[in-house]
Design a protein around this motif. Structure first.
Motif, PDB file in Angstrom:
ATOM      1  N   LEU A   8       0.821  -1.220   0.000  1.00 52.82           N
ATOM      2  CA  LEU A   8       0.000   0.000   0.000  1.00 52.82           C
ATOM      3  C   LEU A   8       0.852   1.267   0.000  1.00 52.82           C
ATOM      4  N   ASN A  55      -9.826   4.755   3.081  1.00 54.05           N
ATOM      5  CA  ASN A  55     -10.066   5.425   1.786  1.00 54.05           C
ATOM      6  C   ASN A  55     -10.014   4.427   0.623  1.00 54.05           C
ATOM      7  N   ILE A  56      -9.547   3.199   0.876  1.00 54.89           N
ATOM      8  CA  ILE A  56      -9.489   2.190  -0.192  1.00 54.89           C
ATOM      9  C   ILE A  56     -10.671   1.232  -0.007  1.00 54.89           C
ATOM     10  N   TYR A  61      -6.719   2.075   6.345  1.00 57.33           N
ATOM     11  CA  TYR A  61      -6.753   2.518   4.943  1.00 57.33           C
ATOM     12  C   TYR A  61      -8.199   2.604   4.465  1.00 57.33           C
ATOM     13  N   ALA A  72     -11.618  -1.009  -8.996  1.00 51.21           N
ATOM     14  CA  ALA A  72     -10.284  -0.400  -9.136  1.00 51.21           C
ATOM     15  C   ALA A  72     -10.121   0.221 -10.521  1.00 51.21           C
ATOM     16  N   ARG A  95      -0.193   1.719  -6.510  1.00 49.48           N
ATOM     17  CA  ARG A  95      -1.409   2.525  -6.600  1.00 49.48           C
ATOM     18  C   ARG A  95      -2.634   1.612  -6.425  1.00 49.48           C
ATOM     19  N   VAL A  96      -2.828   1.138  -5.196  1.00 49.51           N
ATOM     20  CA  VAL A  96      -3.912   0.185  -4.927  1.00 49.51           C
ATOM     21  C   VAL A  96      -5.239   0.944  -4.789  1.00 49.51           C
ATOM     22  N   MET A  97      -6.184   0.613  -5.677  1.00 47.38           N
ATOM     23  CA  MET A  97      -7.469   1.317  -5.704  1.00 47.38           C
ATOM     24  C   MET A  97      -8.580   0.504  -5.039  1.00 47.38           C
ATOM     25  N   SER A  98      -8.343  -0.793  -4.815  1.00 50.31           N
ATOM     26  CA  SER A  98      -9.328  -1.601  -4.088  1.00 50.31           C
ATOM     27  C   SER A  98      -8.623  -2.806  -3.469  1.00 50.31           C
ATOM     28  N   ILE A  99      -9.250  -3.354  -2.431  1.00 51.64           N
ATOM     29  CA  ILE A  99      -8.709  -4.529  -1.734  1.00 51.64           C
ATOM     30  C   ILE A  99      -9.790  -5.605  -1.722  1.00 51.64           C
TER      31      ILE A  99
END
Ligand code: PLP
Length: 285
Positions: free
Chosen positions: A75, A106-107, A104, A232, A79-83
């Protein structure tokens, strides 16, 4: 202030799930789904398994410290946009992942509350029975939770046998604090396979014709990762995260997995596996 180191970086999705060495389920399935969604896949391994298409034999959870360190490292730099979270093994791991998702927040996170594998050789479980209470906390920090009927039943302490009970389970899980819940009715019987997408505002039934054919596995992992991957990809395009994006992502993922199921692949002696395909048309939606 956007991080200047991330300018020009491709959107990524991160899975925290188990390793199935035959590649049918777990992080291998998740990475295929992220690829089909058009994003780069990152993976943290939460547990190792002895497993093949013949079934799950044993599970070795990794330590919560190692999982947290790996997640933080990725992280910080990608550039991780979703988990997406899958099989986590122990209550300690579920609590560690809950703390990470809170930190986190915000993700957006898609939580697949995996408990038992489709085919098991013996007693192995993908989540300790003692981890149910911790799992009820994890679902509160998810954008969307994707239980099947057995997992939804375990979280709620009920048995789900009908479409009406599936609907009620979706509403009850939102009541437990999940922002959105996709309860998968694939294990029920009937001409159609019905899933329920429930939020505080609405309950939508998603129906597909039930396919008759050889059993496959990795379906739950693939669907949750298709949803996370599509989110993402759209966030990477600058689309806002709201209920419309969530509904669009779930519908897109359902279409993708339906065609992957129709073309389920035989790689060995046991269950078939899924290979969702990337489609260039998706980029222009
Ligand atoms: N095995 C591993 C390592 C997983 O991570 C998962 C899901 O997260 C599964 C198995 C479950 O897959 P299935 O029930 O489709 O066999």
């Amino acid at each position: 202030m956007p991080d200047r180191g991330l300018v020009g970086a491709e959107p990524c999705a991160l899975t925290i799930a188990g390793l199935d060495p035959s590649g049918g389920a777990g992080i291998a399935a998740d990475l295929r789904a992220f690829h089909a969604a058009g994003v780069w896949g990152c993976a943290v391994c939460s547990l190792l398994t002895v497993q093949s298409t013949a079934g799950l034999r044993s599970v070795v959870p990794q330590s919560a410290e190692l999982i947290s360190e790996q997640v933080e490292e990725v992280l910080r730099n990608e550039r991780v946009m979703s988990i997406k979270t899958g099989a986590l093994g122990s209550a300690e791991n579920v609590r560690a992942v809950t703390a990470l998702l809170k930190k986190y927040s915000n993700i957006p996170a898609v939580v697949d509350p995996v408990m038992i594998a489709t085919r098991v050789q013996g007693q192995a479980r993908l989540l300790d029975e003692s981890a149910l209470t911790a799992m009820r906390e994890l679902i509160k920090v998810a954008l969307v939770v994707t239980p099947n009927v057995d997992e939804a039943g375990a979280l709620l302490g009920t048995k789900i046998r009908t479409i009406e009970e599936l609907r009620e389970a979706g509403i009850a899980l939102v009541g437990l604090g999940a922002r959105a819940v996709l309860v998968k009715g694939g294990h029920l019987t009937g001409e159609y396979s019905v899933d329920v997408l429930a939020t505080k505002e609405s309950v939508v039934l998603l129906r597909t014709v039930r396919r008759k054919g050889p059993e496959f596995h990795g379906g739950g992992c693939t669907l949750a990762s298709l949803v996370a991957g599509h989110i993402a990809q759209r966030l990477g395009q600058g689309v806002m995260l709201d209920d419309d994006l969530l509904t669009e992502s779930v519908r897109w993922a359902k279409r993708k997995i339906t065609s992957a199921i129709a073309h389920a692949t035989k790689i060995g002696k046991g269950l078939l596996v899924l290979r969702p395909l990337q489609s260039w048309i998706d980029y222009f939606l």
